[in-house]
Every structure is written in structure tokens, then in C-alpha cells.
Design a protein around this motif. Structure first.
Motif, PDB file in Angstrom:
ATOM      1  N   ILE A 167      29.547  -2.333  50.047  1.00  0.00           N
ATOM      2  CA  ILE A 167      29.363  -1.053  50.733  1.00  0.00           C
ATOM      3  C   ILE A 167      28.508  -1.261  51.966  1.00  0.00           C
ATOM      4  CG2 ILE A 167      28.607   1.336  50.459  1.00  0.00           C
ATOM      5  CD1 ILE A 167      28.675   0.733  47.359  1.00  0.00           C
ATOM      6  N   ALA A 168      28.911  -0.623  53.087  1.00  0.00           N
ATOM      7  CA  ALA A 168      28.146  -0.623  54.332  1.00  0.00           C
ATOM      8  C   ALA A 168      28.145   0.796  54.894  1.00  0.00           C
ATOM      9  CB  ALA A 168      28.737  -1.620  55.336  1.00  0.00           C
ATOM     10  N   HIS A 169      27.389   1.011  55.980  1.00  0.00           N
ATOM     11  CA  HIS A 169      27.282   2.336  56.608  1.00  0.00           C
ATOM     12  C   HIS A 169      27.361   2.182  58.116  1.00  0.00           C
ATOM     13  CE1 HIS A 169      25.951   6.431  57.430  1.00  0.00           C
ATOM     14  NE2 HIS A 169      25.983   6.690  56.126  1.00  0.00           N
ATOM     15  N   THR A 170      28.061   3.105  58.790  1.00  0.00           N
ATOM     16  CA  THR A 170      28.208   3.027  60.246  1.00  0.00           C
ATOM     17  C   THR A 170      27.111   3.814  60.954  1.00  0.00           C
ATOM     18  OG1 THR A 170      29.791   4.852  60.111  1.00  0.00           O
ATOM     19  CG2 THR A 170      30.678   2.623  60.261  1.00  0.00           C
ATOM     20  N   ARG A 171      26.866   3.405  62.207  1.00  0.00           N
ATOM     21  CA  ARG A 171      25.854   4.059  63.037  1.00  0.00           C
ATOM     22  C   ARG A 171      26.362   5.416  63.545  1.00  0.00           C
ATOM     23  NH1 ARG A 171      23.002  -0.589  66.768  1.00  0.00           N
ATOM     24  NH2 ARG A 171      22.830  -2.199  65.172  1.00  0.00           N
ATOM     25  N   PHE A 176      29.911   6.260  54.585  1.00  0.00           N
ATOM     26  CA  PHE A 176      29.802   5.040  53.799  1.00  0.00           C
ATOM     27  C   PHE A 176      31.194   4.399  53.726  1.00  0.00           C
ATOM     28  CE2 PHE A 176      26.193   7.440  52.211  1.00  0.00           C
ATOM     29  CZ  PHE A 176      25.203   6.475  52.069  1.00  0.00           C
ATOM     30  N   TYR A 177      31.286   3.074  53.906  1.00  0.00           N
ATOM     31  CA  TYR A 177      32.551   2.339  53.794  1.00  0.00           C
ATOM     32  C   TYR A 177      32.460   1.436  52.564  1.00  0.00           C
ATOM     33  CZ  TYR A 177      34.324   3.760  58.380  1.00  0.00           C
ATOM     34  OH  TYR A 177      34.814   4.473  59.430  1.00  0.00           O
ATOM     35  N   THR A 178      33.374   1.622  51.602  1.00  0.00           N
ATOM     36  CA  THR A 178      33.417   0.824  50.381  1.00  0.00           C
ATOM     37  C   THR A 178      34.677  -0.038  50.407  1.00  0.00           C
ATOM     38  OG1 THR A 178      32.292   2.603  49.197  1.00  0.00           O
ATOM     39  CG2 THR A 178      33.362   0.887  47.868  1.00  0.00           C
ATOM     40  N   GLY A 241      35.168   3.878  43.839  1.00  0.00           N
ATOM     41  CA  GLY A 241      34.407   3.479  45.027  1.00  0.00           C
ATOM     42  C   GLY A 241      33.924   4.649  45.845  1.00  0.00           C
ATOM     43  N   ALA A 242      34.113   5.900  45.386  1.00  0.00           N
ATOM     44  CA  ALA A 242      33.713   7.086  46.149  1.00  0.00           C
ATOM     45  C   ALA A 242      32.231   7.380  45.936  1.00  0.00           C
ATOM     46  CB  ALA A 242      34.552   8.290  45.730  1.00  0.00           C
ATOM     47  N   ILE A 243      31.608   8.012  46.957  1.00  0.00           N
ATOM     48  CA  ILE A 243      30.178   8.322  46.956  1.00  0.00           C
ATOM     49  C   ILE A 243      30.031   9.823  47.193  1.00  0.00           C
ATOM     50  CG2 ILE A 243      27.984   7.885  48.123  1.00  0.00           C
ATOM     51  CD1 ILE A 243      29.190   5.121  48.899  1.00  0.00           C
ATOM     52  N   SER A 244      29.068  10.478  46.468  1.00  0.00           N
ATOM     53  CA  SER A 244      28.961  11.935  46.550  1.00  0.00           C
ATOM     54  C   SER A 244      27.561  12.383  46.162  1.00  0.00           C
ATOM     55  CB  SER A 244      29.998  12.582  45.610  1.00  0.00           C
ATOM     56  OG  SER A 244      29.766  12.188  44.265  1.00  0.00           O
TER      57      SER A 244
END
Length: 960
Positions: A167-171, A176-178, A241-244
Motif C-alpha cells: 500500500i502507498a499514498h499519493t501526494r 490509498f493505492y493497494t 484490499g479496500a480501505i475505509s
């Protein structure tokens, strides 16, 4: 040849020890193979923040990295191991993920530093340990996955126990990208994108801070180090892989690191930059507000900035302190509050220093596991489950379908006879309380040792013959007592070898006689600078090549001190061997200062180079020993010694600038009131003209106020603010009273107030009047509401008005009248009555004659602008007031956002005809007050679109 082997039964244990060895900080390390943390000092890694390590299933180090270089298990730079595009100053510069279905291939995922905005890219490189006799090689490097990412990176094993998520995160977004990792590789093209939580926006310091997944995969959490000043907890679906469901812990200046307890009941986080506090959060509580309110300080770090928190294989949480020779330890992280037993000087690092980072691991490397023994073909292998919890049942799948019904077992610790040697994916699924917990791993079933030295042969005169027993055995014994996997036979005779693996012993014998020989030359012994290399070659055209490291190329690249040899074989089977010794000059190691320094505006620092070198070159081309640094930027020095070997060190210099207008513009205060004067809250020291030392001063009187401030490194500044008394507004008139209708007078109390309300109904800052009367205005200021009035009189009594422009709603009739008593009337539609009834929008005018003057007036009738929003609704299914929605006419570009008291968005209505049924994601919302914001555009009387914003609340009552 004579071949024998003896089978012995041995015990194999492959407990999950992939996290047994840590390398971090300034050449610091820990070894957990004994079950406790033991300091080690053999690592080559030195880094400010991010790093990653990986071990085999026995806990032996395989390789490690800080995001730019990769060291092998012998602490040498791996082949092609330079130039990865992570960064040693990135919070989580790298993480290592095994490729499912293989035993030799690993992915290194990297993220850059926040300062590398032009190359803020998530990338991957591939390590293949089948090269170079297990020392490995980078076979693919810096492949792009995702652009514009922060310094946050974590990974977790999937529910199937084999595959992985990372998992990473964009500026500048809330995304969130999984990504999924399977035996097919990284699925770059199909990430799971979760738009949730706070936006990770500028300044770039918000991109700093850890991202962690919990050990069982139910949560993730992240830290925003900069102005956002918060930690965020979210739910993670390990199946999809979802985030909430974000929960924010706000007000944490210096938010940096975090970690979960092994049982996921506690979240720990720490903030640095002078705060240096460690908090515990109780995740067992039911509501978000209870979880937020459970924050408890369980420890401090006086004297050191707090860095990473990392769960160890011993179920303790380890804490790094910048430049400390100790790691802190939370010994019982599952326990509540201070019962977790935080110890600041928990582990001594044998004189080495920690920095801000600890190794970044796949989060659930620490979960349940199983062992198996023995691992021999044809034997009955016992599987032992290592799981401390209770369960209802379990199912084993040995990945060996050719064994039919024996491939499945329900036993706790079953036996299985594998159909052949090789690798098998073994899974066990634990069923407990209606949930499934799978564990899986790839195991290797070995054959009894079989060794063959080949047929009896002869070697060439004046040469030798290399005997190879093969790789993969645990021990070797030759006829002369040597224990290498190869033996160099230099004379005629009988040679034998005995080998051993976990399944027993095997042996073979060969007779060798002499023949003719070859002659090769690798050159004279030589030396060169550390970091350089030389290509060794015995020449081309030979049938085969065998070097001391097991490689078989015609050329070997040598870059470190050592003894190198090669054996060549021609097409006739004759061999020749030659050797060479290489010395590399010592690596130049020096420092011009800490990696990052901060000075005040106008100050400078001296950068000192090491004495005794032949030449010096700074980044600006100068060649002096020392340099004065007084502006922000990167400074570097390259030195060259008498062997023409060169090395370089660099420092990032930042300049702290305190503006001279930080109090803002001069202002006014209200009568019989006070004003709060705010200095920026991030300074270390404040000194106001009245002697107070807070960041805020309460001013009760007018006058000049000043404050002296200092930041954490001693930079200072001063600013002054003048405070005057607010004067109430007063209506002024333009010109004298006029005699004729049609002339006008402009009335205004002045400009720059918050709001205006005239007796005419106008909300403008000024009005134009055309008739006698008493006119008043109500002005809204930050000091309150003020009212002023004035009389206006015209000399002439002649005059009339159709009234102000107006609106008609739903075709209602409007009667227009200039008043009675005029001699004649002429309307714009040609009628001559004293009144005109209209139902349509449009421009209407009338001309009247009073016997002396002809007077005219006009009026515009427009469609009404209207927006109404109710304040209560009852979604109980009785078909009455079941929905919440806005009602309006002539409304454009409508958008209503509905949210709860924690700021979570429940519904967005993008059209005025849309409605909310009181639910979120299909679940009924409880009785409560909810809040809304409407952004819409209405058309003014001048046909100009006007954007407006309304805010309010609505009470939801189900009544059941």
C-alpha cells in the motif's frame, strides 16, 4: 564409479524467522534468532531513516537495503545493487516482499524522499538469489509502479496466506493505492484505489510519516508529520484490499511513527520535533469518539527525537531514538496504559547509534505458522501447527493432489507422504467463530543425497582436475579431510567424497590419471581503488569456465580484495587453472557534518574537510580545505588521495527565516471589548511588551503592541502591531436636495463592512434615492450591528414610482400602479388604465401626465430565486416526510454535502431533485442532528450567475 548413500532421519524446523536480523541507523543491528534481541555490529548499512531486511526461514540474513543500495549476506554490495531510486532520508524508503511460489526471487519496493518532487515515483526492483552462489543479483531495477507518491509504504500477507498486498499514498489527494503480489508478479495495472480520509496536501512535510498495517490485517494507520499534525486510523479489508472508515487523532505536532500491538487491541504512536511523547490508543472501545478519547501518554524521550516504532519477532515493540546508543522497548504491548511496560534504555546497541528508522517489514510476518519434519522423499512428514489461539476446526491441504484423498487432513498435527521430491504449497485453514484464518508456505521435499563425481578420467599434464560434488548438501568430506563442495586434484590417484543432507549420507569415488595440459594467465597480482573493478579473463574459445564463486562466464568482474581463480576446460577435456590476488585500497570515509543542518537567516557555518588528501573539490568548484555555508542548499566535498581514489560527502543546509510581519496588518478593536493578538504557534519562545510569554496576547486598550520570538534553534524576530479604536459608520449623502423627479441622491455609510441592510431592502454598500423619505441602514461589523438614518427631501411634489423591480413565482398576478390623480396614463403595452395587471416576467413602463410634467417609470418583473431547506425529517417508512431535500426555483449548479458530527460525509446530492433517505452505505443512520452545506448558483436581476453557499443542520427522527 562407486556410489553409496545412507539415509538418516533428521528434524527440520522452518519457523517464521524472516525478521530475525535487523540492520539500521549508523551501522547498528539486532539478532533475534536466540529468542531475544542481541546487538550485532557486522552490518554495512548506514542510513538516516528507512531500511529493510529479509532472512530465510532459519533466520539467516539474505540481503538488506536502505533504498539506494543492496547488500548481500556477506555484507558486500550485491551485483547490480547500486542506484536504486529510494532514499536513505525517506520515512519508509523500501520494503522487501518474497515472490509467491518461488524460493529465490524477491521484490524491493521503493519510495523517494519528499525533496525529490520531480521523481516522486513508487518503483520496484527484483532480486534473484539463484545467481552468484546464493549471494544474488539485481535482475531488474527501478521499474515504475505509480507517480507522485509520499514517503509512506507498507505491506501485508493476504487472507490466502501466500500472496501479498502493498500500500502507498499519493501526494495532494486522499487516495490509498493497494497493489496485489502473486506468483504472476505485481499487478501494476489494477490497483485498488480507496478515496478516503484526509487529503495528504502541501506543505511537503505532510508527506513524511509512517504507514503501517496491523498484524491480523484489520487496520492500517498513517502519520502526517507537517501542518496537518495528526495520526489517522482506518479499516483494512484483507480480502479485497479496500480501505475505509477513517478516525483522526488531531493536534499532534511532529506526528511521525506508529505501530500496532500483536493482538491488534492497541495502537501506539509517537511525535518528535521536540514533543517526544509516546501515546497508546485502546482499539477495544466501541465508538470512534471513545477511541479518540482513550489516548494516553505511556512514555517520553528526554534528550532524543523519537523515530520508528517496530514490532519484533518476540512480540515486543522497539523504538529508535535519533543518535542514541539504545533502543526503547514496550515489553507488554497488549496491556493497557502504563502496564505495557515502556523502558527507554531497553537494548544497548554495542556502541552503535540508532537514527530515525527501523526495518520496514511485511506486517503479518509475525502471525501464526507451522513447522514440518522430516523433509525427505518417501518419508512420512509430520506437520506441527504453531497457533496459540482456540479454534473450532482446521483443514490441511498439502498441495499434492496426486495422493488423492490423502492430500487433505483434518488433524491438528497430521502426517503426509509426498508423492515426489520438489516444492509444494502447503496450506492450513483455521476455523474459529465463523471466521477463516489461512496459513500457507512453500516447502521443499528433498531426495536422499546422491553424488556423482563422473566416470574415471584423466587430466592434462601440468594442470589439474576440479572435482565437483554438487551444491545443496549440508556437509562435504573428501579423502584428504577437506570439506569444500569442490576439490582440486593435481596428481593421479583415487579420490572420493561423502556428502550429507537432512535425509542422510551419499558418496562416490573416481580414479584420475594424467594427460596433456593447457596454459592460461589471468595476469599479475594488482590493486585499485575501492568501488572500482577489473575484468578477469583467461581468454576465449574454451569449452567451459569455472570460477571460485561458481560462475561459468568467460569473464569475471572483480571489485573487492581477495584471491580469484578460474579453471578452463577445452573440447578435449583438458583443463588449466590460474589465480590472481587483488587488493583494493581502503574506502575513504569522512564527514563534513550531519546530513542536515539548520541555521538562522544571516548566520553561517564552517564546513571542514579532512586533512591529508591530495585534492579537494566543493560543489561550487572551489578547492579549499574548508568552506563557509550561509545559504540554503546541498553542499558537497569530493576528496582524492595519493592513489587517485576519490570519495564524496554532502550536507543539506536549511535556513530558518522569521518574517518581519508575522503579526499581520495594523487593525482596530471594538469599544469596551478586547482583541486577541496571535503570533504563529510554532515558535519556541515569546516575549511581549507587557512581559507575557504565550503565543497569544489579550489587548484591552488601543496602542502599539510588539513581541519578540525565537524558534527551536534560537533564530529570533520581532514585529509590531498598532491597534486603534473602531469608529461606527455614518450615512453620507451625495449632493444637495434636488427639485425635480428623476434626479437622485446616493446614500452610503462607507465601505468595507461585513454586511448592509437598508430600509429599502437593499443589501448594497450604497443606495440611490429618488424621492422624499427617512432612510436608514443597518451595518454589520466585527464590533456588532450599527444603525444610522437620514432624511431626504426633494423640492418638487411631483413624482411617482412603480416600486422596485420584483419577482413572480408560479405565474402569480402582480398589479402595477403609478397611483391615482394623474391626467393621463400610457403603458408600454399601449393601454391607458391607471393600473396594469401582469403575470409574465418582463420589462414594463408607464408615462403619466400630471397637468404640468410628464413623468415616466419602469419596473422589471423576473422569475423568483428561491431555495428552502427543511430542518427535520422522519424516514420511518410512513410515506410522510421520509426524505430530506431542498426546494427551489431558478437554481443552477446545485451540490449539497451531508455529514455527521465527526465530519464523515454521509451523502452528496448533486442535483436539487435528489433526496437523502437517512442511510449510509445501505445502513440506517441513528436519530441525531446532521449538518449540511449547499453550494449553488442563482441568476441575478441583471442575468448574472451568482454563486452562493448555505449551511445548516437537520434533525433525523425515526419515531420507531
Amino acid at each position: 564409479a562407486l556410489i553409496t548413500y545412507l539415509i538418516l532421519f533428521s528434524v527440520s524446523s522452518f519457523a517464521q524467522k524472516k525478521t530475525s536480523v535487523w540492520y539500521f541507523g549508523n551501522n547498528a543491528g539486532l539478532d533475534f534468532k536466540s529468542g531475544t534481541a542481541v546487538a550485532i555490529t557486522d552490518g554495512a548499512l548506514s542510513t538516516r531513516e528507512g531500511c529493510a531486511t529479509i532472512c530465510d526461514d532459519l533466520g539467516n540474513i539474505l540481503f538488506y537495503t536502505e533504498g539506494t543500495k543492496v547488500w548481500n549476506k556477506n555484507h558486500q554490495i550485491m551485483e547490480n545493487g547500486n542506484g536504486l531510486l529510494g532514499d536513505f532520508s525517506s520515512t519508509q524508503s523500501a520494503i522487501i516482499i518474497p515472490k509467491p511460489g518461488t524460493s529465490n526471487i524477491y521484490y524491493i519496493i521503493t519510495v523517494p524522499s519528499i525533496y525529490n518532487a520531480g521523481n516522486a515515483i513508487l518503483r520496484y526492483s527484483i532480486v534473484d538469489l539463484s545467481y552468484n552462489s546464493g549471494f544474488g543479483k539485481i535482475t531488474m531495477k527501478n521499474e515504475i509502479i505509480l507517480e507522485n507518491v509520499t514517503e509512506k509504504l507498507t505491506a501485508i500477507k493476504k487472507i490466502n496466506g501466500i500472496d501479498y498486498w502493498f500500500i502507498a499514498h499519493t501526494r495532494g489527494s486522499d487516495n490509498f493505492y493497494t497493489y496485489s503480489v502473486t506468483e504472476s508478479g505485481i499487478d501494476i495495472n489494477n490497483p485498488i484505489i480507496s478515496e478516503v480520509g484526509i487529503i495528504h496536501s502541501e506543505p511537503i512535510s505532510n508527506y513524511v510519516g509512517y504507514l503501517k498495517a496491523s498484524p491480523k490485517g484489520n487496520y492500517i494507520a498513517c502519520a502526517l508529520h507537517g501542518s496537518a499534525q495528526l495520526f489517522e486510523l482506518l479499516n483494512f479489508d484483507i480480502q479485497t484490499g479496500a480501505i475505509s472508515n477513517p478516525i483522526d487523532f488531531i493536534g499532534h505536532y511532529g506526528a511521525y511513527s506508529l505501530e500496532f500491538s500483536p493482538d491488534e487491541t492497541r495502537l501506539y504512536f509517537a511525535r518528535e520535533n521536540g514533543q517526544n511523547e509516546i501515546f497508546q490508543v485502546n482499539l477495544d472501545l466501541e465508538t470512534p469518539i471513545d477511541i479518540i478519547n482513550s489516548q494516553t501518554i505511556i512514555g517520553y524521550s528526554p534528550g532524543y527525537n523519537i523515530g520508528a516504532l517496530q514490532l519484533g519477532p518476540d512480540d515486543k515493540i522497539y523504538i529508535s531514538f535519533d543518535f542514541s546508543q539504545y533502543l526503547g522497548v514496550i515489553n507488554e504491548p497488549n496491556n493497557l496504559d502504563t502496564n505495557c511496560d515502556f523502558v527507554q534504555d531497553g537494548v544497548y546497541l554495542a556502541g552503535r547509534q540508532a537514527r530515525l528508522g527501523l526495518p520496514n517489514f511485511v506486517s503479518n510476518f509475525f502471525e501464526a505458522n507451522f513447522t514440518y519434519e522430516p523433509d525427505c522423499e518417501g518419508d512420512s512428514t509430520l506437520f506441527t501447527l504453531q497457533y496459540s489461539g482456540t479454534y473450532d476446526s482446521l483443514t490441511w491441504d498439502f498441495g499434492d493432489p496426486t495422493t488423492g484423498e490423502n492430500n487433505i487432513s483434518k488433524a491438528q498435527n497430521p502426517y503426509h507422504v509426498f508423492s515426489s521430491a520438489g516444492e509444494f504449497v502447503v496450506k492450513v485453514v483455521i476455523y474459529s467463530g465463523g471466521s477463516e484464518y489461512p496459513i500457507g508456505k512453500t516447502i521443499a521435499i528433498s531426495t536422499p543425497p546422491f553424488v556423482e563425481l563422473g566416470n574415471d578420467t584423466s587430466f592434462c599434464a601440468l594442470a589439474s582436475f576440479l572435482l565437483k560434488a554438487g551444491s545443496g548438501f549440508s556437509s562435504y568430506l573428501w579423502q584428504d579431510g577437506s570439506t569444500d563442495s569442490v576439490f582440486l586434484a593435481t596428481e593421479e590417484g583415487k579420490y572420493w567424497v561423502r556428502v550429507e543432507n537432512s535425509c542422510g549420507f551419499g558418496s562416490d569415488t573416481i580414479n584420475i590419471s594424467a594427460g596433456t595440459g593447457l596454459d592460461i594467465d589471468l595476469g599479475n597480482d594488482t590493486s585499485f581503488c575501492y568501488g572500482k573493478s577489473i575484468a578477469l579473463s583467461p581468454g576465449t574459445g574454451f569449452y567451459s569456465y569455472y570460477w571460485q564463486d561458481g560462475s561459468a562466464d568467460s569473464v569475471l568482474l572483480a571489485g573487492i580484495t581477495g584471491f580469484y581463480w578460474v579453471q578452463v576446460t577445452d573440447s578435449a577435456g583438458c583443463t588449466a587453472t590460474d589465480s590472481i590476488h587483488i587488493d583494493t585500497f581502503m574506502d575513504i570515509d569522512f564527514s563534513i557534518g550531519p546530513d542536515t543542518s539548520v541555521i538562522c537567516e544571516g548566520d553561517y557555518i564552517f564546513l571542514h574537510g579532512p586533512e591529508g588528501y591530495v585534492s579537494y573539490e566543493w560543489q561550487d568548484g572551489s578547492s579549499f580545505l574548508d568552506m563557509i555555508a550561509d545559504t540554503a542548499g546541498i553542499y558537497w566535498l569530493e576528496v582524492t588521495d595519493e592513489n587517485s581514489c576519490a570519495a564524496r560527502d554532502s550536507i543539506l543546509l536549511m535556513v530558518s527565516i522569521i518574517p518581519d510581519d508575522f503579526l499581520g496588518n495594523d487593525t482596530v478593536m471594538c469599544k469596551d471589548s478586547y482583541l486577541e493578538i496571535h503570533a504563529p504557534p510554532y515558535f519556541y519562545k515569546y516575549a511581549w511588551n507587557d512581559g507575557s510569554s504565550d503565543s497569544v496576547l489579550i489587548a484591552w486598550e488601543t496602542g502599539d503592541y510588539w513581541v519578540y520570538v525565537e524558534d527551536s534553534i534560537g533564530c529570533s524576530g520581532i514585529d509590531t502591531l498598532s491597534l486603534a479604536l473602531f469608529e461606527p459608520p455614518h450615512i453620507s449623502k451625495s449632493g444637495d436636495s434636488l427639485a425635480c423627479p428623476g434626479d437622485s441622491i446616493v446614500l452610503s455609510p462607507g465601505y468595507g463592512f461585513i454586511g448592509y441592510y437598508w430600509s429599502t431592502g437593499s443589501g448594497d454598500s450604497a443606495i440611490t434615492v429618488y424621492s422624499d423619505g427617512l432612510f436608514w441602514v443597518e451595518t454589520t461589523t466585527f464590533c456588532g450591528v450599527f444603525v444610522d438614518s437620514t432624511d431626504v427631501a426633494f423640492y418638487s411634489n411631483s413624482g411617482f414610482s412603480l416600486g422596485p423591480d420584483t419577482n413572480t413565482c408560479s405565474r402569480e398576478a402582480i398589479t402595477l400602479s403609478p397611483g391615482p390623480g394623474f391626467a393621463s396614463y400610457l403603458w408600454s403595452d399601449g393601454s391607458n388604465d391607471s393600473i396594469l395587471v401582469v403575470e409574465e416576467v418582463g420589462q414594463y413602463s408607464v408615462a403619466v401626465f400630471d397637468g404640468i410634467c410628464e413623468l415616466t417609470d419602469s419596473i422589471k418583473v423576473e422569475k423568483c430565486n428561491m431555495l428552502r431547506v427543511p430542518n427535520v425529517f422522519t424516514p420511518n417508512g410512513d410515506s410522510y416526510n421520509d426524505y430530506f431535500f431542498a426546494v427551489g426555483e431558478n437554481v443552477k449548479e446545485f451540490k449539497m454535502t451531508i455529514f455527521n458530527r465527526w465530519g464523515q460525509i454521509l451523502k452528496v446530492l448533486n442535483d436539487i431533485d435528489e433526496k437523502w433517505d437517512g442511510s449510509r452505505n445501505g445502513n440506517e443512520c441513528p436519530d441525531a442532528v446532521y449538518y449540511w452545506v449547499v453550494r449553488y448558483t442563482e441568476i441575478s436581476r441583471d442575468a448574472i450567475p451568482v454563486k452562493k453557499v448555505l449551511k445548516g443542520s437537520v434533525t433525523l427522527i425515526r419515531g420507531k
